[in-house]
Design an enzyme around this catalytic site. Sequence first.
Site, PDB file in Angstrom:
ATOM      1  N   LYS A 124       3.442 -17.014  -4.642  1.00  8.94           N
ATOM      2  CA  LYS A 124       2.435 -17.394  -3.171  1.00  8.94           C
ATOM      3  C   LYS A 124       2.393 -18.764  -3.142  1.00  8.94           C
ATOM      4  O   LYS A 124       2.032 -19.552  -3.630  1.00  8.94           O
ATOM      5  CB  LYS A 124       0.573 -17.116  -2.898  1.00  8.94           C
ATOM      6  CG  LYS A 124       0.727 -15.566  -2.431  1.00  8.94           C
ATOM      7  CD  LYS A 124      -0.296 -14.380  -2.374  1.00  8.94           C
ATOM      8  CE  LYS A 124      -1.185 -15.197  -1.736  1.00  8.94           C
ATOM      9  NZ  LYS A 124      -0.894 -14.966  -0.295  1.00  8.94           N
ATOM     10  N   ILE A 436      -1.722   5.579  -9.296  1.00 11.75           N
ATOM     11  CA  ILE A 436      -1.702   4.988  -7.998  1.00 11.75           C
ATOM     12  C   ILE A 436      -1.991   5.541  -6.696  1.00 11.75           C
ATOM     13  O   ILE A 436      -2.733   4.613  -6.226  1.00 11.75           O
ATOM     14  CB  ILE A 436      -1.290   3.607  -8.145  1.00 11.75           C
ATOM     15  CG1 ILE A 436      -0.980   3.203  -9.799  1.00 11.75           C
ATOM     16  CG2 ILE A 436      -1.890   2.413  -7.357  1.00 11.75           C
ATOM     17  CD1 ILE A 436      -2.886   2.929 -10.247  1.00 11.75           C
ATOM     18  N   GLY A 437      -1.111   6.397  -6.519  1.00 14.90           N
ATOM     19  CA  GLY A 437      -1.516   6.508  -5.131  1.00 14.90           C
ATOM     20  C   GLY A 437       0.150   7.901  -4.338  1.00 14.90           C
ATOM     21  O   GLY A 437       0.460   8.836  -4.192  1.00 14.90           O
ATOM     22  N   SER A 438       1.068   6.337  -4.540  1.00 16.96           N
ATOM     23  CA  SER A 438       2.322   6.956  -3.604  1.00 16.96           C
ATOM     24  C   SER A 438       3.075   7.393  -4.956  1.00 16.96           C
ATOM     25  O   SER A 438       3.471   7.021  -6.191  1.00 16.96           O
ATOM     26  CB  SER A 438       3.001   5.637  -2.834  1.00 16.96           C
ATOM     27  OG  SER A 438       3.352   4.663  -4.159  1.00 16.96           O
ATOM     28  N   ASP A 604      -8.270   1.293  -2.698  1.00 16.60           N
ATOM     29  CA  ASP A 604      -7.182  -0.413  -2.711  1.00 16.60           C
ATOM     30  C   ASP A 604      -7.049  -1.835  -2.575  1.00 16.60           C
ATOM     31  O   ASP A 604      -7.206  -1.880  -0.917  1.00 16.60           O
ATOM     32  CB  ASP A 604      -5.180   0.646  -2.230  1.00 16.60           C
ATOM     33  CG  ASP A 604      -5.165   1.569  -3.577  1.00 16.60           C
ATOM     34  OD1 ASP A 604      -5.457   1.777  -4.261  1.00 16.60           O
ATOM     35  OD2 ASP A 604      -4.110   1.994  -2.454  1.00 16.60           O
ATOM     36  N   GLU A 670      -3.117  -4.015 -12.821  1.00 14.65           N
ATOM     37  CA  GLU A 670      -1.441  -4.575 -12.662  1.00 14.65           C
ATOM     38  C   GLU A 670      -1.609  -4.905 -14.450  1.00 14.65           C
ATOM     39  O   GLU A 670      -2.826  -5.689 -14.364  1.00 14.65           O
ATOM     40  CB  GLU A 670      -1.112  -5.265 -11.731  1.00 14.65           C
ATOM     41  CG  GLU A 670       0.178  -5.607 -12.143  1.00 14.65           C
ATOM     42  CD  GLU A 670       0.717  -7.036 -13.695  1.00 14.65           C
ATOM     43  OE1 GLU A 670       2.045  -6.879 -14.035  1.00 14.65           O
ATOM     44  OE2 GLU A 670       0.098  -6.754 -13.611  1.00 14.65           O
ATOM     45  N   HIS A 699       7.603  -2.294 -11.516  1.00 16.75           N
ATOM     46  CA  HIS A 699       8.623  -3.106 -10.760  1.00 16.75           C
ATOM     47  C   HIS A 699      10.082  -2.752 -11.430  1.00 16.75           C
ATOM     48  O   HIS A 699      11.526  -3.048 -10.818  1.00 16.75           O
ATOM     49  CB  HIS A 699       8.211  -3.992 -10.886  1.00 16.75           C
ATOM     50  CG  HIS A 699       7.110  -4.293 -10.002  1.00 16.75           C
ATOM     51  ND1 HIS A 699       5.668  -4.051 -10.545  1.00 16.75           N
ATOM     52  CD2 HIS A 699       6.785  -4.091  -8.131  1.00 16.75           C
ATOM     53  CE1 HIS A 699       5.064  -4.245 -10.103  1.00 16.75           C
ATOM     54  NE2 HIS A 699       5.457  -3.841  -8.438  1.00 16.75           N
ATOM     55  N   CYS A 731       1.685   0.587 -10.700  1.00 18.47           N
ATOM     56  CA  CYS A 731       1.368   0.203  -9.196  1.00 18.47           C
ATOM     57  C   CYS A 731       1.933   1.574  -8.921  1.00 18.47           C
ATOM     58  O   CYS A 731       2.469   2.078  -9.206  1.00 18.47           O
ATOM     59  CB  CYS A 731       2.223  -0.874  -9.016  1.00 18.47           C
ATOM     60  SG  CYS A 731       1.588  -0.830  -6.973  1.00 18.47           S
TER      61      CYS A 731
HETATM   62  N1  GLN Z   1      -2.181   3.707  -2.998  1.00 16.96           N
HETATM   63  C1  GLN Z   1      -1.165   2.351  -3.203  1.00 16.96           C
HETATM   64  C2  GLN Z   1       0.621   2.861  -3.363  1.00 16.96           C
HETATM   65  O1  GLN Z   1       0.524   3.715  -4.750  1.00 16.96           O
HETATM   66  C3  GLN Z   1      -0.917   1.380  -3.866  1.00 16.96           C
HETATM   67  C4  GLN Z   1       0.145   0.347  -2.987  1.00 16.96           C
HETATM   68  C5  GLN Z   1      -0.397  -1.441  -3.884  1.00 16.96           C
HETATM   69  O2  GLN Z   1      -1.195  -1.690  -4.902  1.00 16.96           O
HETATM   70  N2  GLN Z   1       0.401  -2.417  -3.046  1.00 16.96           N
HETATM   71  O3  GLN Z   1       1.475   2.631  -3.116  1.00 16.96           O
HETATM   72 ZN    ZN Z   2      -0.691  -2.108  -6.713  1.00 15.58          ZN
END
Ligand code: GLN
Ligand code: ZN
Length: 759
Positions: A124, A436-438, A604, A670, A699, A731
């Site tokens: 950043k 993590i969710g998605s 999150d 992470e 990633h 993630c």
């Molecule tokens: N719960 C979100 C996902 O799994 C978290 C995304 C993130 O950390 N940027 O996409």
């Molecule tokens: Zn993440």
Amino acid sequence: MQCQVSYSFVLRKNMSIITATLGYPRIGKRREVKKALESFWRNELPSEELLQIVQEVEEASWTKQAETGIEQIGIGDATLYDQILDWSVRLGLIPARFQQFSGKERYFAMARGKDGVPALEMTKWFDTNYHYLVPEITADITPIADFSDFITVVKRSITHLGKKAVPIIISPLTLLQLSRLEGVVFEDILNQLLPLYCELLKELKALGVKTVQIHDPILVLSNASHLKAHFQKVYTEFGQTGLNIHLVTYFDDLGDTYPWVMELPVNTISLDFTRGNNLELLQKYGFPSDKILGAGVIDGRNIWCIRPQTVISLLETIQTVTNNLLIQPSSSLQFVPYDAALEVKLPEPLHNVLSFAEQKLEEVVISGKTLTGENTQTELALIEQKWDEFAQFSPVNQEIKTKLENLTPGDFQRSLSYTSRIAQQISLPTLPTTTIGSFPQTSEVRKLRSQYKRGDISPEDYQKAMEAEIAKCIKIQEEIGLDVLVHGEFERTDMVEYFGQQLDGFAFTQQGWVQSYGSRYVRPPIIFGDVVRTAPMTVQEYQFAQSLTEKPVKGMLTGPVTILNWSFPRSDISRQEQAYQIAIAIQEEVTDLEKAGAKMIQVDEPAFREGLPLKQEKWSDYLSWAVDAFRLATASVQPQTQIHTHMCYSEFGDIIQDIERLDADVISIENSRSNNRTLEEVAEGGYSHQIGNGVYDIHSPVIPTVEQLTQQLKTGISTLPLEQIWVNPDCGLKTRRWEEVIPSLKNMVEATRKVREEI
Ligand code: GLN
Ligand code: ZN
């Protein structure tokens, strides 16, 4: 109600008021540069055409600035990817792994990696959401200059703008301070760069350039004073080139560097008057009478119109100290979109008080005119009137105000301590596995969402289709053998936008793009009013997912700090207050999820760390309210309900106590990309709650093997107590394909099974 203000200025003797800019958006009003770049990368656009498009965008921005009445226009910051990378390349700072390439191929290899050669690290740019490529300087690098592209731009700008063109140069001090130096000494490399810069300045002078902007934002960081001697040396040499040197700082105040920065042998010094307390420093120490002050009074980072009274009285105060002024934005305008006039779909009263780059140019000009005594009453009164209309359009919400006023310590505190409540929470196998969710956002999922948005499919059909995705996702997770499931987040384009669209107080633009990095642009939501939740936002998806399985499904929310940090905030109330308002909305959702049966709710906070102020002495204030906002969102649940959170790209070492103070029962982080550094920091910091140290890098498309994952798990076990550890990827999986996700997670579950057997 219209306030009667009079802005009368008596033209003072020896007064010089000039309008200026420090940089401009370069992505194209219609994202032309993104489109061109991406087709170039697909080999669908020749390099000359790409350059042509970038040049057209650049020249349009020059024309716009000149036509609006800017007298000193910062030029030379247009870029194919990142301007810091541009300077690395111009100075020959090319790490060995890129030497095999040349020209554009090398440039983009450094930006994006190529054939197994990893790109430069990206991080950043100060506390903005722009990311630059970190220069990497190793002992085998000998700087060699090639400024030809820059010289060409400068020549072009002179043809276009004449004397108005002021080249923007990134200072060697800022460049080096932000670089990764390996096996080289700062001073040595600076001594090698300095003559190259001086050559450039002389060349510019020969072209007829009178003034250059040297951007040195590291001066606002807390530790800049240790570089004082270097600054003195660099600016003395720059001064000797005979050019007018304009030293530019932004993003915060000069702090303890102020007195000695004023003594540097430069002609102009720019200060940011929209952040930090440069005004107090100016009043306390004064300003050298032989220098010009670049007064950054128009906020280059928010998207709001000026409040005329505030800006004019700020300028008036500045004028009591010095009369030789540049009136300008506080920073480059690259952090705001191009033109608020394009946002025709927004309600008129909101639209009218938005100010993007083009409007900010006008604000600079009108402020300048006011100071020189021109009659600007009508224009300024009109802006005031628009604010009055906006106030009526978006009145204070008394209910949320009262709620915030009546908060008590109990609202921020779970009823039982972590150790007491944890025994009451859902019991799971050792090393519980989760995600993590998605899950993958396939083109079908994205198509469904856009069809729904366009009204091409009915809400019922959309819901059915989404339920089919959820059902498929639950089935796959069960087959893989995960312990804690998620619904998959198929309904969400973006983790902030999804919530913003359902909350009062948020607005979304059509063309409000700003560059995040390279060809990635984002359209941050705008928080314009009090944030209020009007209906449940996620309960239906949660309930449906949970109805399909015996395994626990996590409720999935975005936290208040992240929602705030990834939006354009309001400027009339504090960030803390905005975070608390959002926290209350999330708390209501948490309560509804709990009522619907959720035993685990994840909130999150990936943007938690990036909200840290630039100056370390301001960290504790931010951390205090940011942690409290998270607690406010989550503390109301029963002891039995398990609160999860997730953070990525986080270095925790220095804020581990604050992470603990969030009081989440489980955090997923992470870790695999940092080579277990994050994990070690967590352990060293004595973090005591449960933690899922991401066991593989999502990633990358590479599927981690059972052996690698086993190794990763064992590292976890040897670093932290077993009862603390969860097993999950780094993630969310939304950017991956199912063909990658399924085998990766299977291997993760298999590795966990193996390790469980061994312990
Ligand atoms: N719960 C979100 C996902 O799994 C978290 C995304 C993130 O950390 N940027 O996409
Ligand atoms: Zn993440």
